[in-house]
Design a protein around this motif. Structure first.
Motif, PDB file in Angstrom:
ATOM      1  N   ILE A 192      38.211  37.039  42.332  1.00  0.00           N
ATOM      2  CA  ILE A 192      38.985  36.548  41.189  1.00  0.00           C
ATOM      3  C   ILE A 192      39.469  37.710  40.325  1.00  0.00           C
ATOM      4  O   ILE A 192      40.637  37.768  39.918  1.00  0.00           O
ATOM      5  N   SER A 193      38.577  38.655  40.062  1.00  0.00           N
ATOM      6  CA  SER A 193      38.965  39.814  39.248  1.00  0.00           C
ATOM      7  C   SER A 193      40.035  40.642  39.951  1.00  0.00           C
ATOM      8  O   SER A 193      41.010  41.097  39.323  1.00  0.00           O
TER       9      SER A 193
ATOM     10  N   TYR B  20      48.685  36.893  35.625  1.00  0.00           N
ATOM     11  CA  TYR B  20      47.491  36.045  35.568  1.00  0.00           C
ATOM     12  C   TYR B  20      46.295  36.797  35.000  1.00  0.00           C
ATOM     13  O   TYR B  20      45.155  36.384  35.191  1.00  0.00           O
TER      14      TYR B  20
ATOM     15  N   ARG C  27      43.427  38.911  39.737  1.00  0.00           N
ATOM     16  CA  ARG C  27      44.034  39.028  38.404  1.00  0.00           C
ATOM     17  C   ARG C  27      44.575  40.439  38.186  1.00  0.00           C
ATOM     18  O   ARG C  27      45.619  40.604  37.532  1.00  0.00           O
TER      19      ARG C  27
ATOM     20  N   LEU D 224      40.864  30.367  47.148  1.00  0.00           N
ATOM     21  CA  LEU D 224      40.060  31.275  47.982  1.00  0.00           C
ATOM     22  C   LEU D 224      39.291  30.512  49.048  1.00  0.00           C
ATOM     23  O   LEU D 224      39.227  30.940  50.215  1.00  0.00           O
TER      24      LEU D 224
ATOM     25  N   ALA E 246      43.213  34.256  31.636  1.00  0.00           N
ATOM     26  CA  ALA E 246      43.115  32.863  32.093  1.00  0.00           C
ATOM     27  C   ALA E 246      43.748  31.894  31.109  1.00  0.00           C
ATOM     28  O   ALA E 246      44.233  30.824  31.502  1.00  0.00           O
TER      29      ALA E 246
ATOM     30  N   ILE F 280      41.580  29.630  41.182  1.00  0.00           N
ATOM     31  CA  ILE F 280      41.584  30.748  42.128  1.00  0.00           C
ATOM     32  C   ILE F 280      40.482  30.555  43.163  1.00  0.00           C
ATOM     33  O   ILE F 280      40.676  30.831  44.356  1.00  0.00           O
ATOM     34  N   GLU F 281      39.333  30.066  42.723  1.00  0.00           N
ATOM     35  CA  GLU F 281      38.234  29.805  43.666  1.00  0.00           C
ATOM     36  C   GLU F 281      38.628  28.743  44.687  1.00  0.00           C
ATOM     37  O   GLU F 281      38.305  28.860  45.876  1.00  0.00           O
TER      38      GLU F 281
ATOM     39  N   ASP G 126      39.732  30.206  36.465  1.00  0.00           N
ATOM     40  CA  ASP G 126      38.980  30.795  37.581  1.00  0.00           C
ATOM     41  C   ASP G 126      38.720  29.772  38.677  1.00  0.00           C
ATOM     42  O   ASP G 126      38.727  30.105  39.875  1.00  0.00           O
TER      43      ASP G 126
ATOM     44  N   ARG H  84      32.480  35.666  44.569  1.00  0.00           N
ATOM     45  CA  ARG H  84      33.757  35.046  44.186  1.00  0.00           C
ATOM     46  C   ARG H  84      34.359  35.724  42.966  1.00  0.00           C
ATOM     47  O   ARG H  84      35.589  35.834  42.842  1.00  0.00           O
ATOM     48  N   SER H  85      33.514  36.189  42.050  1.00  0.00           N
ATOM     49  CA  SER H  85      34.023  36.861  40.851  1.00  0.00           C
ATOM     50  C   SER H  85      34.749  38.155  41.206  1.00  0.00           C
ATOM     51  O   SER H  85      35.704  38.543  40.506  1.00  0.00           O
TER      52      SER H  85
END
Length: 298
Positions: free
Chosen positions: A235-236, A245, A239, A264, A248, A260-261, A257, A231-232
């Motif tokens: 997210i990265s 964005y 951004r 997702l 944060a 966004i998760e 975060d 997931r990171s």
């Protein structure tokens, strides 16, 4: 000498051993006697008389409660005559009103909008327009005061109903009201945590924009049907794709975060691989297209 000492110690231990404890007390009356002839039976010496006395007291209590229900259903006269009853009744009515307010959703309860439409003009109040459109809107102080009075009146009715069901015991009604307030507060916190409350118009429009931006990002940066990613990573990449964005804690465009998760997860259920995120934070069946990301770390 040693044998004599050992024998004495064993004898002492045997004589000082504590008797076994009984789970039930084995005590019985020495003599079972009945009421002597010629002595009248009372509740102190006759079980039958005691039962009859308790039954008559209960009937008298029920008759008194029925009389109150007929002559003073709201308990106004009783509150004026007895200060203690006045305190219990007012406290019970207030607590029941608060419990009803919390259980029905507090500021989102179904009575707010109809009452507001009766008292206010929709064309002049923006918050009322938002509520009629299905969004959440902050209530003015004047409406909160009116709603408080309304729910206190409803609390009075509910308090009197419980009072008569409890056979005229105002303390029981107050205790049940307190328990109901605690339950209603827990329920309200649960609704807030589960995001069951209607969003404001600004929050709704922001969510719509976020979903549109994520759909655009996913179309160009996510590959469905192969590999897996954390997931990171997503997210990265999101951004980097949307510079506004990038941070944060941005004052103009704050985006955590966890938000966004959440987007997702929903996107993956509808348009992605359909898999749920693992406990370690991985999504199977989707990957981030690093070749299309010029700013991705190499």
């Amino acid at each position: 000498m040693l044998a004599t000492t050992t024998t004495a110690a064993l004898t002492t231990a045997t004589t000082t051993t504590t008797a076994a404890a009984n789970a039930y007390e084995q005590a019985y009356p020495i003599e079972l006697t009945s009421t002597p002839y010629g002595i009248p039976e009372t509740s102190s010496n006759s079980l039958t008389k005691l039962q009859q006395e308790r039954l008559s007291n209960k009937k008298a209590k029920v008759a008194q409660t029925q009389n109150e229900l007929t002559n003073d259903p709201l308990g106004l006269q009783q509150m004026l005559d007895n200060p203690k009853t006045f305190g219990l009744t007012v406290s019970g009515a207030t607590m029941w009103g608060l419990a009803l307010w919390l259980v029905t959703g507090s500021r989102s309860n179904p009575l707010v909008t109809p009452v507001a439409n009766v008292l206010f003009n929709e064309k002049e109040e923006e918050w009322l327009q938002d509520r009629n459109d299905g969004y959440f809107g902050d209530l003015p102080l004047s409406l909160m005061i009116i709603l408080s009075a309304l729910f206190v009146c409803l609390g009075v009715l509910l308090d009197r109903v419980v009072y008569f069901l409890a056979e005229g015991d105002a303390a029981v009604s107050l205790q049940l009201a307190g328990v109901s307030v605690i339950g209603g507060a827990v329920w309200e916190v649960g609704r807030l945590a589960a995001k069951e409350k209607a969003p404001t118009r600004v929050e709704y429009e922001r969510d719509v924009l976020l979903y549109q931006e994520f759909d655009e990002f996913a179309l160009k940066r996510l590959i469905v049907g192969q590999g897996s990613c954390h997931r990171s990573d997503v997210i990265s990449a999101f951004r980097r794709y949307n510079p506004k964005y990038r941070r944060a804690d941005s004052e103009q465009y704050p985006l955590a975060d966890i938000e966004i998760e959440r987007i997702l997860r929903q996107w993956n259920r509808q348009f992605g691989s359909g898999s749920e995120m693992s406990s370690a934070g991985f999504f199977s069946g989707i990957t981030v297209d690093g070749a299309a990301d010029a700013f991705a770390p190499r």
